[in-house]
Design a protein around this motif. Structure first.
Motif, PDB file in Angstrom:
ATOM      1  N   LYS A 167      -5.191   4.060   8.111  1.00 30.53           N
ATOM      2  CA  LYS A 167      -4.067   3.448   7.390  1.00 30.53           C
ATOM      3  C   LYS A 167      -3.798   2.047   7.938  1.00 30.53           C
ATOM      4  O   LYS A 167      -3.554   1.109   7.182  1.00 30.53           O
ATOM      5  N   LEU A 168      -3.868   1.921   9.265  1.00 26.85           N
ATOM      6  CA  LEU A 168      -3.712   0.604   9.887  1.00 26.85           C
ATOM      7  C   LEU A 168      -4.824  -0.334   9.428  1.00 26.85           C
ATOM      8  O   LEU A 168      -4.577  -1.496   9.093  1.00 26.85           O
ATOM      9  N   GLY A 169      -6.057   0.173   9.419  1.00 31.39           N
ATOM     10  CA  GLY A 169      -7.192  -0.624   8.946  1.00 31.39           C
ATOM     11  C   GLY A 169      -6.977  -1.099   7.524  1.00 31.39           C
ATOM     12  O   GLY A 169      -7.203  -2.274   7.199  1.00 31.39           O
ATOM     13  N   ASN A 170      -6.479  -0.202   6.676  1.00 38.11           N
ATOM     14  CA  ASN A 170      -6.234  -0.540   5.281  1.00 38.11           C
ATOM     15  C   ASN A 170      -5.164  -1.621   5.142  1.00 38.11           C
ATOM     16  O   ASN A 170      -5.311  -2.561   4.351  1.00 38.11           O
ATOM     17  N   LEU A 171      -4.086  -1.498   5.916  1.00 38.37           N
ATOM     18  CA  LEU A 171      -3.001  -2.488   5.849  1.00 38.37           C
ATOM     19  C   LEU A 171      -3.480  -3.862   6.325  1.00 38.37           C
ATOM     20  O   LEU A 171      -3.168  -4.879   5.702  1.00 38.37           O
ATOM     21  N   TYR A 172      -4.238  -3.872   7.426  1.00 39.00           N
ATOM     22  CA  TYR A 172      -4.765  -5.149   7.907  1.00 39.00           C
ATOM     23  C   TYR A 172      -5.727  -5.759   6.892  1.00 39.00           C
ATOM     24  O   TYR A 172      -5.741  -6.969   6.681  1.00 39.00           O
ATOM     25  N   ASP A 173      -6.529  -4.908   6.248  1.00 38.98           N
ATOM     26  CA  ASP A 173      -7.461  -5.392   5.218  1.00 38.98           C
ATOM     27  C   ASP A 173      -6.687  -6.009   4.053  1.00 38.98           C
ATOM     28  O   ASP A 173      -7.040  -7.076   3.558  1.00 38.98           O
ATOM     29  N   THR A 174      -5.612  -5.332   3.630  1.00 42.69           N
ATOM     30  CA  THR A 174      -4.768  -5.839   2.543  1.00 42.69           C
ATOM     31  C   THR A 174      -4.161  -7.193   2.905  1.00 42.69           C
ATOM     32  O   THR A 174      -4.018  -8.068   2.052  1.00 42.69           O
ATOM     33  N   GLU A 175      -3.843  -7.360   4.207  1.00 44.45           N
ATOM     34  CA  GLU A 175      -3.255  -8.612   4.679  1.00 44.45           C
ATOM     35  C   GLU A 175      -4.313  -9.694   4.918  1.00 44.45           C
ATOM     36  O   GLU A 175      -3.983 -10.812   5.290  1.00 44.45           O
ATOM     37  N   GLY A 176      -5.596  -9.328   4.761  1.00 46.14           N
ATOM     38  CA  GLY A 176      -6.678 -10.303   4.911  1.00 46.14           C
ATOM     39  C   GLY A 176      -7.185 -10.480   6.331  1.00 46.14           C
ATOM     40  O   GLY A 176      -7.973 -11.383   6.612  1.00 46.14           O
ATOM     41  N   ASP A 177      -6.747  -9.605   7.252  1.00 47.32           N
ATOM     42  CA  ASP A 177      -7.200  -9.685   8.649  1.00 47.32           C
ATOM     43  C   ASP A 177      -8.374  -8.724   8.847  1.00 47.32           C
ATOM     44  O   ASP A 177      -8.209  -7.575   9.259  1.00 47.32           O
ATOM     45  N   LYS A 178      -9.580  -9.213   8.522  1.00 47.90           N
ATOM     46  CA  LYS A 178     -10.773  -8.355   8.538  1.00 47.90           C
ATOM     47  C   LYS A 178     -11.123  -7.859   9.945  1.00 47.90           C
ATOM     48  O   LYS A 178     -11.584  -6.732  10.104  1.00 47.90           O
ATOM     49  N   SER A 179     -10.918  -8.686  10.965  1.00 41.61           N
ATOM     50  CA  SER A 179     -11.320  -8.278  12.320  1.00 41.61           C
ATOM     51  C   SER A 179     -10.445  -7.115  12.818  1.00 41.61           C
ATOM     52  O   SER A 179     -10.947  -6.157  13.402  1.00 41.61           O
ATOM     53  N   GLN A 180      -9.127  -7.196  12.557  1.00 42.22           N
ATOM     54  CA  GLN A 180      -8.248  -6.087  12.955  1.00 42.22           C
ATOM     55  C   GLN A 180      -8.540  -4.852  12.101  1.00 42.22           C
ATOM     56  O   GLN A 180      -8.551  -3.735  12.607  1.00 42.22           O
ATOM     57  N   ALA A 181      -8.786  -5.062  10.816  1.00 46.58           N
ATOM     58  CA  ALA A 181      -9.128  -3.946   9.926  1.00 46.58           C
ATOM     59  C   ALA A 181     -10.384  -3.251  10.432  1.00 46.58           C
ATOM     60  O   ALA A 181     -10.433  -2.017  10.527  1.00 46.58           O
ATOM     61  N   PHE A 182     -11.392  -4.039  10.799  1.00 47.71           N
ATOM     62  CA  PHE A 182     -12.646  -3.490  11.324  1.00 47.71           C
ATOM     63  C   PHE A 182     -12.397  -2.667  12.589  1.00 47.71           C
ATOM     64  O   PHE A 182     -12.915  -1.561  12.735  1.00 47.71           O
ATOM     65  N   HIS A 183     -11.578  -3.204  13.481  1.00 43.17           N
ATOM     66  CA  HIS A 183     -11.270  -2.504  14.737  1.00 43.17           C
ATOM     67  C   HIS A 183     -10.687  -1.114  14.460  1.00 43.17           C
ATOM     68  O   HIS A 183     -11.150  -0.112  15.016  1.00 43.17           O
ATOM     69  N   TYR A 184      -9.664  -1.054  13.583  1.00 39.59           N
ATOM     70  CA  TYR A 184      -8.989   0.231  13.346  1.00 39.59           C
ATOM     71  C   TYR A 184      -9.831   1.186  12.513  1.00 39.59           C
ATOM     72  O   TYR A 184      -9.797   2.392  12.728  1.00 39.59           O
ATOM     73  N   TYR A 185     -10.623   0.650  11.585  1.00 37.38           N
ATOM     74  CA  TYR A 185     -11.539   1.522  10.846  1.00 37.38           C
ATOM     75  C   TYR A 185     -12.605   2.108  11.784  1.00 37.38           C
ATOM     76  O   TYR A 185     -12.973   3.278  11.663  1.00 37.38           O
ATOM     77  N   CYS A 186     -13.090   1.294  12.717  1.00 36.34           N
ATOM     78  CA  CYS A 186     -14.074   1.800  13.694  1.00 36.34           C
ATOM     79  C   CYS A 186     -13.473   2.899  14.559  1.00 36.34           C
ATOM     80  O   CYS A 186     -14.118   3.911  14.841  1.00 36.34           O
ATOM     81  N   GLU A 187     -12.222   2.680  14.996  1.00 34.49           N
ATOM     82  CA  GLU A 187     -11.538   3.694  15.805  1.00 34.49           C
ATOM     83  C   GLU A 187     -11.352   4.987  15.008  1.00 34.49           C
ATOM     84  O   GLU A 187     -11.578   6.083  15.521  1.00 34.49           O
ATOM     85  N   SER A 188     -10.975   4.849  13.749  1.00 35.94           N
ATOM     86  CA  SER A 188     -10.801   6.019  12.886  1.00 35.94           C
ATOM     87  C   SER A 188     -12.132   6.767  12.734  1.00 35.94           C
ATOM     88  O   SER A 188     -12.187   7.992  12.843  1.00 35.94           O
ATOM     89  N   TYR A 189     -13.202   6.012  12.513  1.00 39.66           N
ATOM     90  CA  TYR A 189     -14.538   6.598  12.366  1.00 39.66           C
ATOM     91  C   TYR A 189     -14.960   7.334  13.641  1.00 39.66           C
ATOM     92  O   TYR A 189     -15.563   8.401  13.586  1.00 39.66           O
ATOM     93  N   ARG A 190     -14.592   6.759  14.795  1.00 36.79           N
ATOM     94  CA  ARG A 190     -14.961   7.369  16.081  1.00 36.79           C
ATOM     95  C   ARG A 190     -14.357   8.770  16.227  1.00 36.79           C
ATOM     96  O   ARG A 190     -15.000   9.692  16.724  1.00 36.79           O
ATOM     97  N   TYR A 191     -13.113   8.937  15.757  1.00 38.44           N
ATOM     98  CA  TYR A 191     -12.447  10.239  15.902  1.00 38.44           C
ATOM     99  C   TYR A 191     -12.725  11.190  14.751  1.00 38.44           C
ATOM    100  O   TYR A 191     -12.598  12.394  14.894  1.00 38.44           O
TER     101      TYR A 191
END
Length: 199
Positions: free
Chosen positions: A158-182
């Motif tokens: 959800k954090l990744g999605n919000l950052y992506d919506t805000e145009g912050d791809k690097s933060q979105a990538f970080h949180y999507y990677c963390e989500s994928y890890r778990y």
């Protein structure tokens, strides 16, 4: 537990109300709504000032789809005990369902003051700010939430999605990677990561 509680049904009204409250809750958990409603009525009739009984009655009404009436029971429970957190939380949910967003926000902010580390309350606050189309506030509440539950893949995505919506791809990538890890089986997260790598 049901058998034990049923033995208290014939006692004085306070004991009867406490037993009926617990029976109502157990039946509610077991998804036996008719029995839950019957015992919720018995609990409220035995002691009209029992906040737990009023909350249970509100829950049965809420499940039947009458959010307005449920909200009345939750408010009555809060009049009897202003610190009844279950009633306050459920009142917030009822207001959210009724699309009375400002009142829902007020409930969850009050709850946050009482229960500052409640994951459910933090999540609801983030959700409400998302409904209000205030992604920055939603992100702030989700960042607080991951300090309480750092390994929840749903919150991280959800954090990744919000950052992506805000145009912050690097933060979105970080949180999507963390989500994928778990939780590496979430297709939406895999699709986003795949598209990110292609870009």
């Amino acid at each position: 537990a049901l058998e034990t509680l049923k033995m208290f049904e014939k006692k004085d009204s306070r004991v009867k109300s406490a037993a009926a409250t617990n029976l109502s809750f157990l039946y509610y958990l077991g998804n036996e709504l008719e029995q839950a409603t019957n015992y919720a009525d018995l609990a409220v009739n035995s002691d009209r000032y029992n906040p737990a009984a009023l909350t249970n009655k509100g829950n049965t009404v809420f499940t039947n789809g009458d959010c307005e009436k449920a909200a009345e029971f939750y408010k009555e429970a809060l009049r009897n005990d202003s610190l009844c957190t279950e009633a306050l939380y459920n009142l917030g949910l009822a207001y959210k369902k009724l699309n009375r967003i400002d009142e829902a926000l007020d409930c969850f902010l009050k709850l946050h003051a009482i229960l500052p580390n409640s994951a459910q309350v933090l999540y609801q606050l983030a959700s409400i700010y998302q409904i209000m189309e205030d992604p920055n506030q939603a992100i702030e509440w989700l960042l607080q939430l991951i300090t309480v539950v750092p390994t929840d893949p749903h919150v991280l995505s959800k954090l990744g999605n919000l950052y992506d919506t805000e145009g912050d791809k690097s933060q979105a990538f970080h949180y999507y990677c963390e989500s994928y890890r778990y939780f590496p089986s979430n297709i939406e997260v895999i699709e986003w990561l795949g598209a990110y790598y292609i870009d």
